[in-house]
Design a protein around this motif. Structure first.
Motif, PDB file in Angstrom:
ATOM      1  N   ARG A  20      15.933  11.952  -4.919  1.00 48.51           N
ATOM      2  CA  ARG A  20      17.197  12.289  -5.569  1.00 48.51           C
ATOM      3  C   ARG A  20      17.099  13.597  -6.337  1.00 48.51           C
ATOM      4  O   ARG A  20      17.983  14.454  -6.246  1.00 48.51           O
ATOM      5  CB  ARG A  20      17.609  11.149  -6.507  1.00 48.51           C
ATOM      6  N   ASN A  21      16.022  13.794  -7.086  1.00 47.30           N
ATOM      7  CA  ASN A  21      15.864  15.050  -7.829  1.00 47.30           C
ATOM      8  C   ASN A  21      15.853  16.253  -6.895  1.00 47.30           C
ATOM      9  O   ASN A  21      16.435  17.297  -7.192  1.00 47.30           O
ATOM     10  CB  ASN A  21      14.566  15.024  -8.638  1.00 47.30           C
TER      11      ASN A  21
ATOM     12  N   LEU B  88       6.769  15.772  -4.010  1.00 49.84           N
ATOM     13  CA  LEU B  88       7.144  15.275  -2.693  1.00 49.84           C
ATOM     14  C   LEU B  88       5.928  15.211  -1.776  1.00 49.84           C
ATOM     15  O   LEU B  88       5.040  16.064  -1.843  1.00 49.84           O
ATOM     16  CB  LEU B  88       8.199  16.182  -2.054  1.00 49.84           C
ATOM     17  N   THR B  89       5.908  14.229  -0.909  1.00 53.42           N
ATOM     18  CA  THR B  89       4.908  14.135   0.153  1.00 53.42           C
ATOM     19  C   THR B  89       5.470  14.675   1.461  1.00 53.42           C
ATOM     20  O   THR B  89       4.734  15.210   2.289  1.00 53.42           O
ATOM     21  CB  THR B  89       4.473  12.669   0.351  1.00 53.42           C
ATOM     22  N   PHE B  90       6.787  14.547   1.633  1.00 54.34           N
ATOM     23  CA  PHE B  90       7.465  14.966   2.862  1.00 54.34           C
ATOM     24  C   PHE B  90       8.596  15.922   2.510  1.00 54.34           C
ATOM     25  O   PHE B  90       9.281  15.750   1.501  1.00 54.34           O
ATOM     26  CB  PHE B  90       8.040  13.743   3.579  1.00 54.34           C
TER      27      PHE B  90
ATOM     28  N   ARG C 252       0.827  -1.211   0.000  1.00 50.98           N
ATOM     29  CA  ARG C 252       0.000   0.000   0.000  1.00 50.98           C
ATOM     30  C   ARG C 252       0.858   1.256   0.000  1.00 50.98           C
ATOM     31  O   ARG C 252       0.517   2.249  -0.642  1.00 50.98           O
ATOM     32  CB  ARG C 252      -0.974  -0.001   1.172  1.00 50.98           C
ATOM     33  N   SER C 253       1.995   1.198   0.724  1.00 47.10           N
ATOM     34  CA  SER C 253       2.849   2.380   0.823  1.00 47.10           C
ATOM     35  C   SER C 253       4.296   1.953   0.980  1.00 47.10           C
ATOM     36  O   SER C 253       4.584   0.873   1.510  1.00 47.10           O
ATOM     37  CB  SER C 253       2.460   3.258   2.024  1.00 47.10           C
ATOM     38  N   VAL C 254       5.199   2.840   0.540  1.00 49.44           N
ATOM     39  CA  VAL C 254       6.635   2.635   0.712  1.00 49.44           C
ATOM     40  C   VAL C 254       7.207   3.877   1.383  1.00 49.44           C
ATOM     41  O   VAL C 254       7.022   4.997   0.895  1.00 49.44           O
ATOM     42  CB  VAL C 254       7.347   2.402  -0.633  1.00 49.44           C
ATOM     43  N   TRP C 255       7.888   3.671   2.501  1.00 50.25           N
ATOM     44  CA  TRP C 255       8.544   4.780   3.199  1.00 50.25           C
ATOM     45  C   TRP C 255      10.043   4.624   2.994  1.00 50.25           C
ATOM     46  O   TRP C 255      10.664   3.707   3.520  1.00 50.25           O
ATOM     47  CB  TRP C 255       8.190   4.753   4.680  1.00 50.25           C
ATOM     48  N   VAL C 256      10.621   5.522   2.210  1.00 49.16           N
ATOM     49  CA  VAL C 256      12.062   5.500   1.956  1.00 49.16           C
ATOM     50  C   VAL C 256      12.722   6.369   3.014  1.00 49.16           C
ATOM     51  O   VAL C 256      12.736   7.592   2.929  1.00 49.16           O
ATOM     52  CB  VAL C 256      12.385   6.016   0.539  1.00 49.16           C
TER      53      VAL C 256
ATOM     54  N   TYR D 251       4.274   6.471  -2.197  1.00 51.57           N
ATOM     55  CA  TYR D 251       5.664   6.634  -1.744  1.00 51.57           C
ATOM     56  C   TYR D 251       5.815   7.879  -0.885  1.00 51.57           C
ATOM     57  O   TYR D 251       5.310   8.946  -1.217  1.00 51.57           O
ATOM     58  CB  TYR D 251       6.596   6.744  -2.949  1.00 51.57           C
ATOM     59  N   VAL D 252       6.564   7.715   0.203  1.00 53.00           N
ATOM     60  CA  VAL D 252       6.871   8.829   1.105  1.00 53.00           C
ATOM     61  C   VAL D 252       8.386   8.805   1.377  1.00 53.00           C
ATOM     62  O   VAL D 252       8.837   8.167   2.299  1.00 53.00           O
ATOM     63  CB  VAL D 252       6.103   8.688   2.437  1.00 53.00           C
ATOM     64  N   ASN D 253       9.170   9.465   0.548  1.00 51.24           N
ATOM     65  CA  ASN D 253       8.884   9.953  -0.793  1.00 51.24           C
ATOM     66  C   ASN D 253       9.360   8.921  -1.806  1.00 51.24           C
ATOM     67  O   ASN D 253      10.103   7.996  -1.450  1.00 51.24           O
ATOM     68  CB  ASN D 253       9.658  11.256  -1.035  1.00 51.24           C
ATOM     69  N   HIS D 254       8.990   9.099  -3.068  1.00 52.31           N
ATOM     70  CA  HIS D 254       9.514   8.221  -4.102  1.00 52.31           C
ATOM     71  C   HIS D 254      11.027   8.435  -4.208  1.00 52.31           C
ATOM     72  O   HIS D 254      11.502   9.572  -4.196  1.00 52.31           O
ATOM     73  CB  HIS D 254       8.845   8.539  -5.443  1.00 52.31           C
TER      74      HIS D 254
END
Length: 324
Positions: A128-129, A273-275, A76-80, A120-123
């Motif tokens: 990187r960008n 970005l989400t964060f 459901r979600s990925v936290w990097v 994604y939080v964040n992708h």
């Protein structure tokens, strides 16, 4: 939620020693949200199996971490957060090790960055960008922030002219948070510091250097943005760079002016970005100058109330996934 969403897990990518992640993981556990914690750089070295299948109209795969096996089609979600860098297993020769580590980076990284329907939080690609320091003042100036005069140059003469022309003086900032190693191998952090134009030498031509007008600030502000929620603290410190001696700073809650809040929203939207962890220098007249935004910044050092609120907001993002 559909039954699939109930079963879908949150994937947290971070290292074993990340205590900040632990704060959010405890909240997710209390909410009975399934979580898989993985550290790609370390897990691959320990033989954690990873498989991804692709065919027309279908993508599936599995990742086996220490906590459980993850169905890559139901994330459901990925936290990097703070994953370890990709490294080759010990015992390989130099050329094979470089090949293996690059294949791990592009292979594992590409799989995890392309999960169907995950939030994604964040992708990782957006992180990187957004980490490129030259991109930050460029985006900030377009989204409504006040930005200090800034130059990035490899020309020593241009650097001296710029620093001389700033009425309130100038500061130097590194373009990446690289540790500088002295001749004895000791790693030193490169802090923001004031620059005397006379001390600028031809060494500037070796690589790009970033110089910025010094803001006559009354205090600093850190704004931690999670989606559309903002958590701001005023930072009072005796140092130009408050990170240098965090034991000497004090933090108090502060309201974010509406124009700054709108600019934060526009900045996050522009960089997808989400964060974001935003740093500002605030003058005695109340002007908020954008200094930088770390798309994966630390936040658990803040007062307990602020830390708890940020953790809850991140947990909310991870729980709801992309469809809410």
């Amino acid at each position: 939620m559909t039954p699939d969403r109930h079963r879908a897990a949150v994937l947290v990518l971070t290292n074993t020693y990340d205590v900040t992640a632990d704060v959010v993981l405890r909240i997710l556990a209390d909410r009975r949200i399934p979580v898989v914690r993985a550290d790609p750089g370390a897990d691959l070295l320990e033989g954690a199996p990873l498989t991804a299948h692709y065919r027309t109209g279908e993508q599936r795969g599995t990742l086996r971490a220490s906590s459980r096996e993850l169905d890559l089609a139901h994330v459901r979600s990925v936290w990097v957060r703070r994953p370890s860098p990709y490294e080759a297993p010990p015992g390989l020769d130099e050329h094979t090790a470089k090949f293996a580590s690059s294949q791990a980076f592009w292979g594992f990284g590409g799989i995890i960055a392309s999960l169907p329907g995950a939030h994604y939080v964040n992708h990782p690609w957006h992180i990187r960008n957004a980490e490129y320091k030259p991109a930050q003042p460029a985006v900030a100036s377009r989204t409504g922030f006040l930005v200090p005069n800034t130059v990035i140059t490899t020309d020593p003469g241009e650097a001296r002219r710029f620093c001389t022309d700033q009425p309130g003086g100038a500061v130097y900032k590194s373009l990446w948070d690289s540790r500088y190693r002295t001749e004895d191998g000791t790693a030193q952090t490169v802090w923001v510091r004031e620059v005397d134009p006379a001390e600028i030498t031809d060494a500037v031509s070796v690589c790009p250097h970033m110089f910025q007008a010094k803001v006559d600030k009354a205090f600093d502000v850190r704004v931690t943005a999670v989606g559309d929620r903002l958590f701001a603290v005023r930072i009072d410190s005796p140092d130009l760079d408050w990170r240098h001696r965090q034991n000497l700073l004090t933090c108090t809650p502060i309201e974010v002016p509406k124009p700054v809040a709108r600019a934060i929203t526009a900045y996050l939207t522009g960089l997808r970005l989400t964060f974001g962890a935003f740093d500002f220098a605030v003058t005695a007249g109340g002007d908020w100058y954008f200094l930088e935004c770390n798309p994966n910044g630390q936040w658990a050092w803040q007062p307990a109330e602020a830390t708890a609120a940020i953790a809850q907001a991140i947990a909310d993002q991870l729980e709801r996934g992309p469809d809410s």
